[in-house]
Scaffold this motif. Structure first.
Motif, PDB file in Angstrom:
ATOM      1  N   ARG A 203      37.423  44.114  33.826  1.00  0.00           N
ATOM      2  CA  ARG A 203      36.516  43.274  34.675  1.00  0.00           C
ATOM      3  C   ARG A 203      37.098  41.701  34.405  1.00  0.00           C
ATOM      4  O   ARG A 203      36.778  41.087  35.480  1.00  0.00           O
ATOM      5  N   THR A 204      37.375  41.430  33.052  1.00  0.00           N
ATOM      6  CA  THR A 204      38.168  40.097  32.886  1.00  0.00           C
ATOM      7  C   THR A 204      39.260  40.119  33.663  1.00  0.00           C
ATOM      8  O   THR A 204      39.415  38.854  34.577  1.00  0.00           O
ATOM      9  N   LEU A 205      40.263  40.897  33.980  1.00  0.00           N
ATOM     10  CA  LEU A 205      41.190  40.929  34.898  1.00  0.00           C
ATOM     11  C   LEU A 205      41.076  40.928  36.193  1.00  0.00           C
ATOM     12  O   LEU A 205      41.654  39.870  36.923  1.00  0.00           O
ATOM     13  N   ARG A 206      39.874  41.376  36.764  1.00  0.00           N
ATOM     14  CA  ARG A 206      39.496  41.379  37.865  1.00  0.00           C
ATOM     15  C   ARG A 206      38.897  39.908  38.523  1.00  0.00           C
ATOM     16  O   ARG A 206      39.517  39.597  39.496  1.00  0.00           O
ATOM     17  N   GLU A 207      38.005  39.421  37.542  1.00  0.00           N
ATOM     18  CA  GLU A 207      37.733  38.175  37.935  1.00  0.00           C
ATOM     19  C   GLU A 207      38.880  36.946  37.732  1.00  0.00           C
ATOM     20  O   GLU A 207      38.672  35.948  38.559  1.00  0.00           O
ATOM     21  N   SER A 208      39.905  37.242  37.143  1.00  0.00           N
ATOM     22  CA  SER A 208      41.126  36.292  37.157  1.00  0.00           C
ATOM     23  C   SER A 208      41.921  36.763  38.527  1.00  0.00           C
ATOM     24  O   SER A 208      43.040  35.868  38.474  1.00  0.00           O
ATOM     25  N   GLY A 209      41.714  37.685  39.347  1.00  0.00           N
ATOM     26  CA  GLY A 209      42.534  37.790  40.473  1.00  0.00           C
ATOM     27  C   GLY A 209      43.119  39.121  40.346  1.00  0.00           C
ATOM     28  O   GLY A 209      44.045  39.529  41.493  1.00  0.00           O
ATOM     29  N   THR A 210      43.426  39.793  39.458  1.00  0.00           N
ATOM     30  CA  THR A 210      44.431  40.963  39.344  1.00  0.00           C
ATOM     31  C   THR A 210      43.701  41.995  40.111  1.00  0.00           C
ATOM     32  O   THR A 210      42.344  42.476  40.070  1.00  0.00           O
ATOM     33  N   SER A 211      44.354  42.744  41.090  1.00  0.00           N
ATOM     34  CA  SER A 211      43.940  43.634  41.786  1.00  0.00           C
ATOM     35  C   SER A 211      43.953  45.158  40.973  1.00  0.00           C
ATOM     36  O   SER A 211      44.957  45.268  40.168  1.00  0.00           O
TER      37      SER A 211
END
Length: 455
Positions: A203-211
């Motif tokens: 979830r942290t990665l997704r919020e930072s823009g990671t697909s």
């Protein structure tokens, strides 16, 4: 005007074909035939292999910061697709466009040298992905802390358990700030505590823009975590859209006796019409039912060995309702008609929230109730009584009937939509109520405290 962001992954008409040879020596013979055909410009004799298309004409885009779940039975082509995106496999046809750093958790332990220590594999993998040794050194403590395998990080990977291998692989791939992260069933290996830790990281990665491309057989994980879902069957992309909707097609493929490859938008309800001699019975059962609002999605499937005629919720006064007061007692009922003799019926209900996450489920088998054999043309009811300790909001009720072999007779996925109101203050941070009782007891002395803690 801002230019649209370039998708980190774009696939166009991707196909992958494997040659299946009956005998190993046929592979060598076929290579010679192909070579002579190329030199002589003549068509060779019949090929010595059969073709297996793992993927056919697959195309989609992955947007920045989007989490996409991939569903499908074993052999549907999911892993082949991810290997092509990750660059470890070449497609037979089509084009793959990628942008940025792509990290992947594919086959467990792939990319690790079993003879190297965990630390050595961290440096090896990170440098393959483009990081300098100094950058890896700067992140090594974070990787080791996330993996949390202790001194094993200095031992050869061949001594690791599958869970330890997954911990280290996940730590390496996610700490490297990827533009795209591919996860193929890897999280199913870890223990529950580490899985929860992984989902927080995702979830942290997704919020930072990671697909994120996320393959899982866990429908709840896909519907609760992903923004979109893709459904594959026999190498083809057969459905794409909101995870809740795509999961319905996946359930049908898994449990139907003769699953269809796709269900077009707006397809007619699959319910069969009652035969003339049974019509009067059906009418008698449904007569007098109050006219209700149309269910948003009355999606159903099954071979109709039995047929669900009605699903309803009743309050303590026997009044049918679709507005439930949190904590009150209700009876959930399905009225069913057998179209043939049934001796192994498994019947039950599932309650899920609007994101498609199962909140509660029960069958007669899990409740320890045996349903006796049922004759053709026999109508019957299946019901449960519940205390509706649910938080205020929208819920959907699934009713299902299946045989002992798991083949669905009739399954209505969104059989009923109901609303829960009047949530007690207890529900400020939860969905369900487990009826907790809080206590406060003052311990008089330090000695009593230590005695209480240590038994």
């Amino acid at each position: 005007m801002n230019a649209p962001m370039t998708p980190p992954i774009r696939l166009d008409a991707i196909s992958k074909c494997y040659r299946i040879f009956q005998n190993p020596q046929d592979r060598f013979k076929q290579a010679l035939l192909d070579r002579f055909q190329g030199v002589l410009g003549r068509k060779s004799a019949s090929p010595l292999y059969r073709e297996h298309w793992a993927l056919r004409d697959v195309g989609f885009e992955l947007q920045p910061g989007e989490a996409v779940g991939i569903l499908g039975r074993n052999g549907a082509g999911k892993s082949t697709l991810l290997q092509i995106i990750a660059g470890t496999l070449e497609p037979s046809a089509g084009t793959v466009q990628t942008k940025g750093r792509i990290t992947a958790l594919l086959e467990l332990g792939s990319g690790f040298n079993p003879e190297f220590t965990g630390r050595e594999n961290v440096f090896l993998n990170a440098q393959i992905l483009g990081l300098s040794r100094e950058e890896v050194l700067a992140r090594f403590d974070d990787i080791a802390s996330f993996a949390d395998i202790g001194d094993f990080i200095y031992q050869p990977v061949k001594t690791y358990s599958s869970g330890m291998t997954m911990r280290l692989a996940f730590a390496v791939q996610t700490v490297l700030d990827p533009d795209v992260l591919i996860v193929d069933e890897a999280l199913s290996v870890g223990d529950a505590k580490f899985q929860e830790k992984c989902y927080r990281k995702l979830r942290t990665l997704r919020e930072s823009g990671t697909s994120i491309l996320f393959v899982s057989h866990d429908i709840n994980a896909v519907t609760s975590f992903c923004d979109r879902a893709l459904l594959f069957d026999a190498g083809q992309l057969i459905n794409s859209g909101i995870p809740i909707e795509v999961s319905k097609s996946y359930i049908e493929i898994l449990y139907s006796e003769s699953p269809t490859k796709s269900t077009p938008k707006g397809a007619e309800n699959l319910a069969i019409e009652a035969e003339p001699e049974r019509a009067s019975l059906v009418q008698a059962i449904t007569q007098g039912a109050t006219e209700k609002k149309v269910v948003l999605d009355n999606y159903r499937f099954g071979n109709r060995k039995v047929e669900i005629l009605k699903v309803a919720i009743f309050d303590n006064n026997g009044k049918q309702t679709e507005v439930l007061v949190s904590g009150s007692r209700y009876t959930i009922t399905q009225t069913v008609l057998a179209h043939s003799t049934v001796v192994d019926l498994a019947s039950g209900f599932v309650i899920r929230n609007k994101r498609g996450v199962d909140i509660f489920g029960v069958t007669n088998n899990t409740a320890g109730v045996v349903i006796p054999p049922i004759n053709a043309d026999q109508a019957f009811t299946i019901s449960i009584e519940i205390d509706a300790w649910l938080a205020a909001g929208d819920y959907f009720l699934q009713a299902a009937n299946a045989g002992g072999d798991g083949i669905q007779y009739d399954c209505k996925i969104d059989a009923l939509h109901f609303v829960v109101i009047d949530t007690p203050i207890l529900f400020t941070t939860s969905i369900v109520n487990l009826s907790p009782i809080f206590r406060f007891d003052l311990i008089e002395t330090k000695q009593e405290t230590m005695s209480t803690i240590h038994g």
